[in-house]
Write a protein that holds these residues in place. Structure first.
Motif, PDB file in Angstrom:
ATOM      1  N   THR A   6     -15.054 111.493 113.828  1.00 32.84           N
ATOM      2  CA  THR A   6     -15.823 110.232 113.909  1.00 32.84           C
ATOM      3  C   THR A   6     -14.914 109.020 113.742  1.00 32.84           C
ATOM      4  O   THR A   6     -15.271 107.918 114.122  1.00 32.84           O
ATOM      5  CB  THR A   6     -16.911 110.168 112.811  1.00 32.84           C
ATOM      6  N   LYS A   7     -13.747 109.267 113.141  1.00 30.61           N
ATOM      7  CA  LYS A   7     -12.801 108.154 112.955  1.00 30.61           C
ATOM      8  C   LYS A   7     -11.392 108.617 113.304  1.00 30.61           C
ATOM      9  O   LYS A   7     -10.922 109.645 112.827  1.00 30.61           O
ATOM     10  CB  LYS A   7     -12.819 107.653 111.517  1.00 30.61           C
ATOM     11  N   ILE A   8     -10.741 107.800 114.130  1.00 29.01           N
ATOM     12  CA  ILE A   8      -9.366 108.112 114.541  1.00 29.01           C
ATOM     13  C   ILE A   8      -8.450 106.975 114.091  1.00 29.01           C
ATOM     14  O   ILE A   8      -8.830 105.801 114.175  1.00 29.01           O
ATOM     15  CB  ILE A   8      -9.293 108.259 116.083  1.00 29.01           C
ATOM     16  N   CYS A   9      -7.273 107.362 113.608  1.00 31.62           N
ATOM     17  CA  CYS A   9      -6.241 106.364 113.304  1.00 31.62           C
ATOM     18  C   CYS A   9      -5.079 106.641 114.234  1.00 31.62           C
ATOM     19  O   CYS A   9      -4.748 107.798 114.490  1.00 31.62           O
ATOM     20  CB  CYS A   9      -5.824 106.511 111.842  1.00 31.62           C
ATOM     21  N   CYS A  10      -4.478 105.565 114.769  1.00 30.66           N
ATOM     22  CA  CYS A  10      -3.279 105.750 115.583  1.00 30.66           C
ATOM     23  C   CYS A  10      -2.155 104.961 114.940  1.00 30.66           C
ATOM     24  O   CYS A  10      -2.258 103.740 114.788  1.00 30.66           O
ATOM     25  CB  CYS A  10      -3.534 105.267 117.010  1.00 30.66           C
ATOM     26  N   ILE A  11      -1.091 105.639 114.539  1.00 34.14           N
ATOM     27  CA  ILE A  11       0.055 104.955 113.935  1.00 34.14           C
ATOM     28  C   ILE A  11       1.047 104.613 115.035  1.00 34.14           C
ATOM     29  O   ILE A  11       1.592 105.509 115.682  1.00 34.14           O
ATOM     30  CB  ILE A  11       0.729 105.829 112.853  1.00 34.14           C
ATOM     31  N   GLY A  12       1.242 103.305 115.276  1.00 32.06           N
ATOM     32  CA  GLY A  12       2.116 102.845 116.367  1.00 32.06           C
ATOM     33  C   GLY A  12       1.291 102.195 117.453  1.00 32.06           C
ATOM     34  O   GLY A  12       0.508 102.862 118.132  1.00 32.06           O
ATOM     35  N   ALA A  13       1.424 100.857 117.576  1.00 32.41           N
ATOM     36  CA  ALA A  13       0.622 100.103 118.546  1.00 32.41           C
ATOM     37  C   ALA A  13       1.490  99.665 119.716  1.00 32.41           C
ATOM     38  O   ALA A  13       1.463  98.509 120.137  1.00 32.41           O
ATOM     39  CB  ALA A  13      -0.016  98.893 117.861  1.00 32.41           C
ATOM     40  N   GLY A  14       2.299 100.593 120.248  1.00 30.81           N
ATOM     41  CA  GLY A  14       3.218 100.255 121.334  1.00 30.81           C
ATOM     42  C   GLY A  14       2.653 100.573 122.705  1.00 30.81           C
ATOM     43  O   GLY A  14       1.434 100.572 122.904  1.00 30.81           O
ATOM     44  N   TYR A  15       3.548 100.851 123.642  1.00 31.24           N
ATOM     45  CA  TYR A  15       3.167 101.116 125.039  1.00 31.24           C
ATOM     46  C   TYR A  15       2.287 102.353 125.161  1.00 31.24           C
ATOM     47  O   TYR A  15       1.509 102.466 126.098  1.00 31.24           O
ATOM     48  CB  TYR A  15       4.428 101.304 125.888  1.00 31.24           C
ATOM     49  N   VAL A  16       2.436 103.284 124.213  1.00 30.68           N
ATOM     50  CA  VAL A  16       1.636 104.504 124.290  1.00 30.68           C
ATOM     51  C   VAL A  16       0.410 104.422 123.373  1.00 30.68           C
ATOM     52  O   VAL A  16      -0.724 104.583 123.830  1.00 30.68           O
ATOM     53  CB  VAL A  16       2.502 105.733 123.937  1.00 30.68           C
ATOM     54  N   GLY A  17       0.644 104.154 122.085  1.00 29.16           N
ATOM     55  CA  GLY A  17      -0.468 104.108 121.144  1.00 29.16           C
ATOM     56  C   GLY A  17      -1.544 103.111 121.567  1.00 29.16           C
ATOM     57  O   GLY A  17      -2.744 103.435 121.542  1.00 29.16           O
ATOM     58  N   GLY A  18      -1.142 101.925 121.977  1.00 30.87           N
ATOM     59  CA  GLY A  18      -2.103 100.870 122.348  1.00 30.87           C
ATOM     60  C   GLY A  18      -3.031 101.303 123.476  1.00 30.87           C
ATOM     61  O   GLY A  18      -4.239 101.496 123.267  1.00 30.87           O
ATOM     62  N   PRO A  19      -2.483 101.508 124.694  1.00 36.18           N
ATOM     63  CA  PRO A  19      -3.349 101.888 125.811  1.00 36.18           C
ATOM     64  C   PRO A  19      -4.105 103.211 125.589  1.00 36.18           C
ATOM     65  O   PRO A  19      -5.291 103.307 125.914  1.00 36.18           O
ATOM     66  CB  PRO A  19      -2.368 102.025 126.978  1.00 36.18           C
ATOM     67  N   THR A  20      -3.432 104.228 125.035  1.00 35.76           N
ATOM     68  CA  THR A  20      -4.063 105.548 124.886  1.00 35.76           C
ATOM     69  C   THR A  20      -5.300 105.445 123.999  1.00 35.76           C
ATOM     70  O   THR A  20      -6.386 105.916 124.366  1.00 35.76           O
ATOM     71  CB  THR A  20      -3.085 106.534 124.210  1.00 35.76           C
ATOM     72  N   CYS A  21      -5.125 104.827 122.844  1.00 30.12           N
ATOM     73  CA  CYS A  21      -6.238 104.813 121.904  1.00 30.12           C
ATOM     74  C   CYS A  21      -7.276 103.763 122.276  1.00 30.12           C
ATOM     75  O   CYS A  21      -8.451 103.910 121.933  1.00 30.12           O
ATOM     76  CB  CYS A  21      -5.714 104.685 120.477  1.00 30.12           C
ATOM     77  N   ALA A  22      -6.873 102.730 123.026  1.00 27.35           N
ATOM     78  CA  ALA A  22      -7.878 101.784 123.531  1.00 27.35           C
ATOM     79  C   ALA A  22      -8.800 102.514 124.510  1.00 27.35           C
ATOM     80  O   ALA A  22     -10.022 102.314 124.507  1.00 27.35           O
ATOM     81  CB  ALA A  22      -7.196 100.591 124.200  1.00 27.35           C
ATOM     82  N   VAL A  23      -8.218 103.389 125.327  1.00 23.58           N
ATOM     83  CA  VAL A  23      -9.045 104.138 126.287  1.00 23.58           C
ATOM     84  C   VAL A  23      -9.939 105.146 125.543  1.00 23.58           C
ATOM     85  O   VAL A  23     -11.116 105.307 125.891  1.00 23.58           O
ATOM     86  CB  VAL A  23      -8.159 104.814 127.370  1.00 23.58           C
ATOM     87  N   ILE A  24      -9.410 105.792 124.517  1.00 25.79           N
ATOM     88  CA  ILE A  24     -10.258 106.710 123.737  1.00 25.79           C
ATOM     89  C   ILE A  24     -11.462 105.930 123.179  1.00 25.79           C
ATOM     90  O   ILE A  24     -12.605 106.382 123.267  1.00 25.79           O
ATOM     91  CB  ILE A  24      -9.463 107.381 122.594  1.00 25.79           C
ATOM     92  N   ALA A  25     -11.188 104.734 122.652  1.00 28.77           N
ATOM     93  CA  ALA A  25     -12.291 103.928 122.090  1.00 28.77           C
ATOM     94  C   ALA A  25     -13.313 103.580 123.173  1.00 28.77           C
ATOM     95  O   ALA A  25     -14.522 103.670 122.962  1.00 28.77           O
ATOM     96  CB  ALA A  25     -11.734 102.658 121.450  1.00 28.77           C
ATOM     97  N   LEU A  26     -12.809 103.211 124.343  1.00 25.67           N
ATOM     98  CA  LEU A  26     -13.721 102.839 125.429  1.00 25.67           C
ATOM     99  C   LEU A  26     -14.608 104.016 125.821  1.00 25.67           C
ATOM    100  O   LEU A  26     -15.813 103.874 126.012  1.00 25.67           O
ATOM    101  CB  LEU A  26     -12.914 102.374 126.649  1.00 25.67           C
ATOM    102  N   LYS A  27     -14.003 105.192 125.934  1.00 20.26           N
ATOM    103  CA  LYS A  27     -14.719 106.365 126.430  1.00 20.26           C
ATOM    104  C   LYS A  27     -15.541 107.068 125.339  1.00 20.26           C
ATOM    105  O   LYS A  27     -16.378 107.904 125.658  1.00 20.26           O
ATOM    106  CB  LYS A  27     -13.726 107.377 127.028  1.00 20.26           C
ATOM    107  N   CYS A  28     -15.280 106.764 124.077  1.00 24.26           N
ATOM    108  CA  CYS A  28     -15.980 107.425 122.974  1.00 24.26           C
ATOM    109  C   CYS A  28     -16.576 106.361 122.042  1.00 24.26           C
ATOM    110  O   CYS A  28     -16.043 106.144 120.941  1.00 24.26           O
ATOM    111  CB  CYS A  28     -15.034 108.315 122.175  1.00 24.26           C
ATOM    112  N   PRO A  29     -17.649 105.709 122.461  1.00 20.70           N
ATOM    113  CA  PRO A  29     -18.199 104.613 121.649  1.00 20.70           C
ATOM    114  C   PRO A  29     -18.654 105.071 120.253  1.00 20.70           C
ATOM    115  O   PRO A  29     -18.764 104.245 119.344  1.00 20.70           O
ATOM    116  CB  PRO A  29     -19.386 104.097 122.464  1.00 20.70           C
ATOM    117  N   HIS A  30     -18.862 106.390 120.098  1.00 23.21           N
ATOM    118  CA  HIS A  30     -19.317 106.906 118.809  1.00 23.21           C
ATOM    119  C   HIS A  30     -18.161 107.147 117.846  1.00 23.21           C
ATOM    120  O   HIS A  30     -18.368 107.551 116.707  1.00 23.21           O
ATOM    121  CB  HIS A  30     -20.095 108.210 119.024  1.00 23.21           C
ATOM    122  N   ILE A  31     -16.926 106.950 118.291  1.00 19.28           N
ATOM    123  CA  ILE A  31     -15.766 107.156 117.410  1.00 19.28           C
ATOM    124  C   ILE A  31     -15.142 105.802 117.067  1.00 19.28           C
ATOM    125  O   ILE A  31     -14.919 104.968 117.956  1.00 19.28           O
ATOM    126  CB  ILE A  31     -14.705 108.057 118.086  1.00 19.28           C
TER     127      ILE A  31
END
Ligand code: NAD
Ligand code: UGA
Length: 468
Positions: A6-31
């Motif tokens: 239900t909750k995800i943390c991503c350590i590192g807001a770079g070229y990978v962490g930023g886009p990857t986890c932004a897309v996870i958030a977009l596609k998983c509104p419940h997380i």
């Protein structure tokens, strides 16, 4: 049953962490997804009210606009985000080591280790810890040892490997429709259950058959292998481009012809002035180091040659510029179009343009650079780093940054296309020709422009993989 994330943390807001986890958030509104970084300026940029994000990536702003503040958060409070989350991505940088054992080859795992220790120190409940960074084979084992040695009672840590295959410039597209998502885990009941929990997250938008689950070490090695094979294709085609220049064959035609073989396929066969980017060279060197550590010197030499061919390609290109301009470029004006390592990104890491400009400076030419995305500060930083012994003032006497391609080319003796920005294809070449010194030379390092058309205008065109 697998943990419900239900909750995800991503350590590192770079070229990978930023886009990857932004897309996870977009596609998983419940997380709830929280992306954290120690770099405050970077986090501030991700949070900027007018969406001036720290990286340029087509489609990224739209994703962040939709999810930020809803279930996507950016923060410097690393500890809090770790404590809250059931699943933590480690997406920190793993650059090539600059000193010590394995300098110049091995990956610097200091950032991964610090992030891992941070998790061990602050976690008060069980976590699934996911390696997102590209790491040498068996790094997950070191992470597990650190976590287990430091964990509190009732805290279990399961480690997964989930390498990222996105390419810059197409990151959002790649994340929306990945060729595959790879998850590696220990083949124990706990490992498999952690793997299922992460697979559940991806199942929100990735078809099931595209999620591959394998052992931990295979997953880690597959990431290095994929980059090595991709880079090897480019070095192979670049090696052939040298033969084309010497024989009269045309590399575009050769690539087209061989790419028609379905076993070879047409993609990633574009000859160029050399591959750049933060990963190909770093990951191959990492593989070379791994091979050497396994006492496999022939394997190490095989992969090292892919990087050597790339260095040769850049050197060969600079030399062709000098040769063509009557064997001297001293005092001549060269317009370099493009500074990013590829189109559609502002990233300059290992960009071929840096090496070319360094070469032109060592010949005492005057260089004007234009790139539609790269920040000016970044250009100065890269040029300084490439020539650490030359004072920046001196570099600035020989290099200037232009506001447009047209301005960069004015009064130039030669134009060098270093990045395949689409807009360079559509420039007003007739107008540019008028403003240049004659003969007006153009060197296409990206097979970008229509050489026949430009020759007709009057340019002396030199193209990679075609005889002069
Ligand atoms: P990056 O340098 O852009 O981002 C890494 C971030 O991690 C930085 O902002 C840094 O401040 C932060 N960081 C480092 N240590 C930290 C810590 N202990 N706590 C919190 N934050 C910390 O790097 P990147 O390009 O995003 O690459 C990350 C990893 O992904 C690398 O291993 C790389 O090989 C891999 N990778 C990159 C790409 C790519 O296209 N750039 C693609 C696939 C995989
Ligand atoms: C590459 C891989 O393509 C990704 O799958 C991987 O996730 C990523 O590395 C990584 O691990 O970081 P990236 O470096 O962002 O992605 O960009 P690419 O499109 O692979 O281009 C790399 C370099 O090769 C660029 O300089 C590009 O111009 C050059 N290139 C690419 C060629 O010269 N010819 C080609 O045919 C393709």
């Amino acid at each position: 049953s697998p943990t419900k994330v239900t909750k995800i943390c991503c350590i590192g807001a770079g070229y990978v962490g930023g886009p990857t986890c932004a897309v996870i958030a977009l596609k998983c509104p419940h997380i709830k997804v929280t992306i954290v970084d120690l770099n405050k300026a970077r986090i501030d940029a991700w949070n900027s009210p007018d969406f001036k994000l720290p990286i340029y990536e087509p489609g990224l702003e739209d994703v962040v606009r939709k999810a930020r503040g809803r279930n996507l958060f950016f923060s410097t409070d690393v500890d809090k985000a770790i404590q809250e989350a059931e699943l933590i991505f480690v997406s920190v940088n793993t650059p090539t080591k600059k000193s010590g054992v394995g300098a110049g080859f091995a990956a610097d795992l200091n950032y991964v280790e610090l992030a891992t220790r941070n998790i061990a120190n602050v976690a008060t409940s069980s976590k699934i810890v996911v390696e997102k960074s590209t790491v040498p084979c068996r790094t997950a084992e070191s992470m597990r040892t650190i976590l287990e040695a430091n964990s509190k009672p009732n805290c279990r840590f399961d480690i997964l490997s989930n390498p990222e295959f996105l390419a810059e410039g197409t990151a959002i597209q790649d994340l929306f429709k990945p060729d595959r998502v790879l998850i590696g885990s220990l083949q124990t009941p706990e490992g498999i259950s952690a793997c299922e929990a992460l697979a559940e997250v991806y199942a929100n938008w990735v078809p099931k058959e595209r999620v591959l689950t394998v052992g931990l070490w295979s997953s880690e090695l597959s990431k290095l292998a994929a980059n090595a094979m991709l880079a090897q294709r480019i070095s192979s085609v670049n090696a052939l481009s040298a033969i084309c220049e010497a024989t009269g064959a045309n590399i575009d035609e050769v690539a087209h012809a061989i790419g028609y073989d379905t076993r070879i396929g047409p993609k990633f066969l574009k000859a160029s002035v050399g591959f750049g980017g933060s990963c190909f060279q770093k990951d191959i060197l990492n593989l070379v180091y791994l091979s050497e550590s396994c006492h496999l010197p022939e394997v190490a030499a095989y992969w090292r040659q892919v990087v050597e061919m790339n260095e040769y390609q850049k050197r060969r290109f600079s030399k062709r510029v000098v040769d063509t301009l009557f064997n001297t470029i001293t005092g001549k004006r060269i317009a370099v179009l493009g500074f990013a390592f590829k189109a559609d990104t502002g990233d300059t890491r290992e960009s071929a343009a840096i090496t070319l400009i360094k070469d032109f400076l060592s010949e005492r030419a005057f260089v004007k650079v234009f790139d539609p995305q790269v920040q000016h500060d970044q250009i100065w930083m890269d040029l300084q780093e490439a020539s650490p012994l030359v004072p920046l003032d001196h570099i600035k006497k020989h290099v200037s940054i232009s506001g447009s391609a047209l301005e960069a080319c004015k009064n130039a003796d030669a134009i060098v296309i270093a990045t395949e920005w689409k807009e360079f294809k559509e420039l007003d070449w007739e107008e540019i020709y008028k403003t240049m010194n004659k003969p007006a030379f153009l060197f296409d390092g990206r097979l970008l422009v229509d050489a026949a058309k430009l020759t007709k205008i009057g340019f002396k065109v030199t193209t990679i993989g075609r005889p002069s």
